[in-house]
Design an enzyme around this catalytic site. Structure first.
Site, short mmCIF file in Angstrom:
data_model
loop_
_atom_site.label_atom_id
_atom_site.label_comp_id
_atom_site.label_asym_id
_atom_site.label_seq_id
_atom_site.Cartn_x
_atom_site.Cartn_y
_atom_site.Cartn_z
N CYS A 4 4.73 -0.20 3.59
CA CYS A 4 4.19 -1.44 3.03
C CYS A 4 4.47 -1.55 1.54
O CYS A 4 4.96 -2.57 1.08
CB CYS A 4 2.69 -1.52 3.30
SG CYS A 4 2.33 -1.86 5.04
N HIS A 5 4.16 -0.51 0.78
CA HIS A 5 4.35 -0.58 -0.67
C HIS A 5 5.00 0.69 -1.23
O HIS A 5 4.85 0.99 -2.41
CB HIS A 5 3.02 -0.87 -1.38
CG HIS A 5 2.34 -2.09 -0.85
ND1 HIS A 5 1.32 -2.01 0.09
CD2 HIS A 5 2.56 -3.41 -1.07
CE1 HIS A 5 0.93 -3.25 0.40
NE2 HIS A 5 1.67 -4.11 -0.28
N ASN A 6 5.67 1.45 -0.34
CA ASN A 6 6.46 2.61 -0.75
C ASN A 6 5.65 3.77 -1.30
O ASN A 6 6.13 4.47 -2.20
CB ASN A 6 7.53 2.24 -1.79
CG ASN A 6 8.61 1.38 -1.18
OD1 ASN A 6 8.59 1.10 0.01
ND2 ASN A 6 9.56 0.97 -1.98
N PRO B 115 1.89 3.55 -5.08
CA PRO B 115 0.61 2.98 -5.52
C PRO B 115 -0.66 3.59 -4.91
O PRO B 115 -1.74 3.27 -5.39
CB PRO B 115 0.72 1.51 -5.13
CG PRO B 115 1.68 1.50 -3.99
CD PRO B 115 2.64 2.62 -4.21
N HIS C 177 -4.07 3.04 -0.03
CA HIS C 177 -3.75 1.90 -0.88
C HIS C 177 -4.31 0.62 -0.28
O HIS C 177 -5.30 0.08 -0.75
CB HIS C 177 -2.24 1.82 -1.10
CG HIS C 177 -1.83 0.64 -1.92
ND1 HIS C 177 -0.85 -0.23 -1.52
CD2 HIS C 177 -2.26 0.21 -3.13
CE1 HIS C 177 -0.69 -1.18 -2.44
NE2 HIS C 177 -1.54 -0.93 -3.43
#
Lengths: 271, 467, 182
Positions: free
Chosen positions: C143-145, C158, C119
């Site tokens: 960081c963004h799951n 993501p 990502h």
């Protein structure tokens, strides 16, 4: 070119060479005889067996005091080792590297050592300049560029190594050498060398050992000497060809230009 | 030039040139500008110098991608700057060639410029209307010397430190402000990290300023026109030739010869012109024998021969100050040359006395270089491949007759005397040879009656262009 | 060149000489240029720097280690039988970047991955014991799951692709070399 001009040009060239050589010759050279080496001269090259012996001498007699801090173990791969089935020069270099202990800070934050890898440089047995100075009063210099940093180069190193005379008295802490009468480095050669052997069986006289380690040190200072000489041959031959062709191109262009100038003259001078 | 029409037919070139007329300027100078047709090989060194500048800038840029200007030492006691130079020699692919092309290139750049300048001295290329051309050339020489000194320091070897230490110390000769200027130059009291970093910044910048001055040098040359071996002005189109293709191919040939020698030295003797001891990292002590690179030796000699102070009615000028003034003066006097030389004749071909003085000057520069390389108090000698030729000896009472310093003073007097005394005086009293009427006219022998009249007429106004 | 070779005895010879000169000069300049660009390639001290040897000794089942080569981080995990089974069972499940588990390992017991979330580059957790593993029991990028399974495949979140499998090979049963194929 007229003769007078030729003489003047040659004198200028000679004068230039004298000036360029001047700094080198202005110093006291000392009794340094020139030796014959495989690596001097336009076709100079290294004798790989000699370099291997030289490495051995460095390891047995020099590395207890002197570092080779700019030489990586990876460069040992090209020393023309006799290889076993499936082995590469790199494997030999890797084996040599793994025999050395490289200091580092481990994951606990403590001083530790690990076996050397190809990318490491030869570690210094004395550790750091302060410890070296504390032990010996004067830190033994790094040898990586020694063959390049003395006038006479390899000849100088050889003269130094063979120049010791233990019979000559010296005050405490200094030693006598023909090349440097007051020298801080002690005689590296033991009085009795009868039990010393080269792995390949070459007779280990003092001169032979000095010669081999000197050749090795020259390699350490100039590892790509052979590549540079080969490059030189290719480049200079190419440049000579270009010079000859461009000369004839110039001449034929000039002939054409001159014949046109005879007829029409050149550009109008501008004011 | 911009008022003329674009000579190009190709629509892309024509369109560009109509909006920014630099292409037509180049086209004009290559094909329409009048060059003398009799230029000899000494005229090749201008273009050779220009190409060498390009080589130095390009190799310098790629070296700068790997060089690290830091004095920080590792556990071996080797500073980062020195190590990064060795990194270039050993780890960078082709780095050894890059380094040697740059270091040997500096010497060959100076060789080309020295031949170029001596050509100008011999043929009077500094005389009117080329005064500005000469002055810009002097500025180029000074910039080159500064750049070379800065670059040499960057290696941070034994001699690099000595160079930085000695040359920054010279600035203390300036009265009152000397010590403050030294502090400003060094960024501190000692030669250390601050100095190394700013030397790197300056060494990177100055070559581009140099390139700008070179462009001005070429522009003024195009305006006043090239000199020629006869020193006689172009009178008509019988005397001229276009640069292309005649001099383009002559230049290519000359460059080939030059580069053959240059690259041979890179391959087989790359350290020959260098000081061996600089291959050792500095320990911040001065070595016993301090010498700069060979092309700086004559100026170094002038700097160091002054070991005594001068006392004029109570005003004391120290030996250091005298040395600094003399060294500055030896460069400054060059700027005055166009006005010091009073002779109406340009070329030394027609000035027999000046020619002797000129070769004396060449000898002076060689001797001064040798003086710069040797120890002041010792007997002077000429080094030859067969041994030293002593030109001095030490007497029993210890006094040295013919010491390096004495020879240095003698030839320094000739250096200044050549410019300040000989140039003005010779011009006024010298009997010059008969000048030819023009470049294309052969020299008329004085035995021919009719020819003598024409020759006299030509000699009366040799330098003027045809009306 | 606008010159008319009207007076030259041999215009062909002229053209040949001129052309040869320019060609040789051009080749020389090009060779120089190539040499210059070559100085920009990775230097000899880092040229092989991406390759590391990792010893597998002492890594017990269900745990793993992180090995670093320069600035690259790698995860070497010794998977349990349950983890392997879960990975294989999901081979046909719908996912963003479908890839069978067998294509991502050389020996099923050992999972070797580059710890760089596709990502935006953060290093996901899940290698060693005690780290967060996310819903699929594999890797979890804080960081963004992004959530990865026991084969390192993206299952939720993501990341557009699975965790990369680097070049590696087994030098022996307890030694792998990461950074090149055998």
């Amino acid at each position: 070119m007229r003769f007078g001009t030729l003489i003047k040009t040659l004198s200028a060239a000679a004068a230039f060479m004298a000036v360029a050589a001047a700094p080198a010759q202005a110093e006291e050279a000392g009794p340094v005889d020139s030796q014959s080496w495989t690596f001097t001269g336009p076709l100079g090259h290294y004798d790989e067996r000699q370099l291997q012996r030289g490495l051995y001498i460095y390891q047995t007699r020099c590395q207890a005091c002197h570092s080779l801090g700019l030489v990586r173990f990876s460069s040992l791969a090209d020393l023309g080792w006799e290889l076993l089935e499936g082995q590469t020069g790199e494997d030999v270099a890797k084996a040599i590297a793994s025999n050395y202990e490289i200091p580092y800070i481990n994951d606990d934050g403590e001083n530790d050592t690990r076996p050397g890898v190809l990318n490491d440089t030869f570690p210094w047995a004395l550790g750091n300049p302060k410890r070296a100075t504390a032990t010996y009063g004067k830190a033994p210099p790094d040898l990586s560029t020694m063959a390049r940093s003395r006038i006479g180069g390899a000849d100088y190193i050889y003269a130094l190594l063979t120049g010791y005379d233990d019979a000559h008295e010296q005050p405490e802490g200094a030693y006598y050498n023909k090349v440097m009468p007051v020298i801080a480095m002690p005689n590296p050669w033991p009085a009795d060398m009868s039990d010393f052997e080269y792995p390949d069986g070459t007779v280990p006289t003092l001169e032979q050992q000095s010669r081999d380690v000197t050749a090795f040190l020259n390699w350490a200072a100039d590892p790509y000497l052979e590549a540079r000489h080969k490059w030189g041959i290719v480049v200079v031959l190419y440049m000579l060809a270009l010079t000859i062709i461009s000369f004839f191109a110039y001449r034929i262009v000039a002939a054409q230009v001159h014949s046109r100038l005879e007829a029409e003259g050149g550009p109008e001078p501008d004011h | 030039m911009a008022g003329s029409r674009s000579p190009f037919t190709n629509p892309l070139l024509k369109g560009f040139d109509e909006r920014l007329p630099i292409l037509r300027a180049v086209h004009y100078s290559m094909t329409k500008h009048a060059y003398p047709k009799n230029l000899n090989y000494w005229w090749n060194f201008g273009s050779i110098s220009g190409i060498m500048l390009l080589v130095m800038i390009v190799t310098g840029l790629f070296l700068a991608m790997h060089y690290k200007p830091s004095v920080q030492e590792d556990t071996y006691g080797i500073n980062q700057a020195f190590r990064s130079v060795e990194h270039i020699m050993r780890d960078v692919k082709g780095g050894m060639f890059l380094r040697y092309i740059h270091s040997v290139g500096a010497s060959f750049f100076f060789i080309a410029v020295i031949f170029h300048m001596f050509r100008s001295l011999y043929y009077g290329s500094y005389k009117a209307p080329r005064e500005l051309l000469w002055i810009l050339g002097c500025i180029i020489l000074i910039l080159m010397m500064a750049i070379a000194f800065l670059g040499y320091s960057l290696v941070w070897g034994v001699m690099s430190f000595a160079a930085a230490e000695v040359i920054t110390q010279v600035f203390t000769a300036i009265p009152v402000l000397g010590d403050d200027i030294l502090m400003l130059l060094r960024g501190g009291e000692d030669v250390d990290d601050a100095l190394l970093n700013r030397f790197f910044a300056l060494h990177f910048l100055l070559p581009f300023i140099l390139a700008g001055v070179v462009i001005l040098h070429i522009l003024t040359l195009q305006t006043v026109g090239s000199n020629n071996p006869l020193g006689v002005d172009i009178k008509s189109k019988k005397d001229t030739v276009s640069f292309h293709p005649y001099y383009t191919f002559k230049d290519i040939f000359g460059l080939s010869v030059f580069f053959t020698i240059y690259l041979a030295v890179v391959a087989w003797a790359p350290e020959r012109l260098a000081e061996a001891i600089n291959n050792q990292p500095t320990d911040y002590n001065l070595p016993s024998h301090i010498v700069p690179e060979w092309y700086l030796l004559p100026f170094y000699a002038i700097l160091k021969v002054f070991t005594w102070d001068l006392n004029i009615f109570g005003l004391v000028i120290t030996g250091k100050q005298l040395g600094a003034l003399a060294m500055g003066g030896s460069l400054g006097v060059l700027f005055l040359l166009p006005w010091l030389d009073t002779s109406p004749v340009r070329s030394a071909r027609f000035r027999p006395l000046y020619r002797l003085a000129f070769w004396g000057f060449v000898l002076t520069c060689v001797i001064l270089a040798l003086v710069g390389a040797q120890t002041s108090g010792e007997a002077f000698f000429i080094p030859t491949p067969f041994g030293r030729i002593p030109l001095g000896f030490e007497a029993e009472n210890g006094f040295v007759w013919g010491s390096t310093q004495q020879w240095g003073v003698l030839f320094m007097l000739y250096y200044f005397g050549f410019f300040i005394v000989l140039m003005p005086v010779l011009g006024l009293f010298e009997r010059t040879r008969t000048l030819p009427a023009s470049i294309s006219e052969p020299v008329l022998p004085s035995s021919q009656g009719g020819g003598a009249v024409a020759a006299a007429a030509a000699a009366a106004k040799p330098m003027t262009k045809a009306d | 060149m606008a010159d008319t070779p009207n007076d030259v005895a041999n215009p062909d010879r002229r053209n040949f000489l001129v052309l040869s000169t320019m060609t040789m000069a051009g080749i020389g300049a090009a060779a120089g240029g190539v040499g210059l660009i070559r100085t920009m390639t990775p230097t000899r001290d880092v040229a092989g720097g991406g390759v590391i040897e990792v010893s597998l000794e002492g890594i017990s089942e269900g745990s793993g280690i992180i090995a670093t080569a320069g600035r690259k981080k790698y995860s070497i995990r010794r998977r349990t039988a349950e983890e392997i089974a879960a990975a294989v069972a999901d081979d046909a499940s719908p996912m963003r970047d479908p890839q069978p588990d067998a294509d991502r390992v050389k020996r099923p017991e050992w999972l070797v991955l580059r710890l760089q979330c596709p990502h935006l580059g953060c290093p996901p957790q899940g290698t060693a014991a005690g780290e967060k593993r996310g819903e699929y029991g594999g890797y979890f990028c804080p960081c963004h799951n992004s959530q990865f399974d026991t084969s390192g495949r993206i299952r939720k979140g993501p990341s557009p692709a699975n965790l990369p499998v680097p070049k590696y090979f087994f030098a022996s049963d307890d030694m792998i070399v990461i950074g090149k194929e055998a």
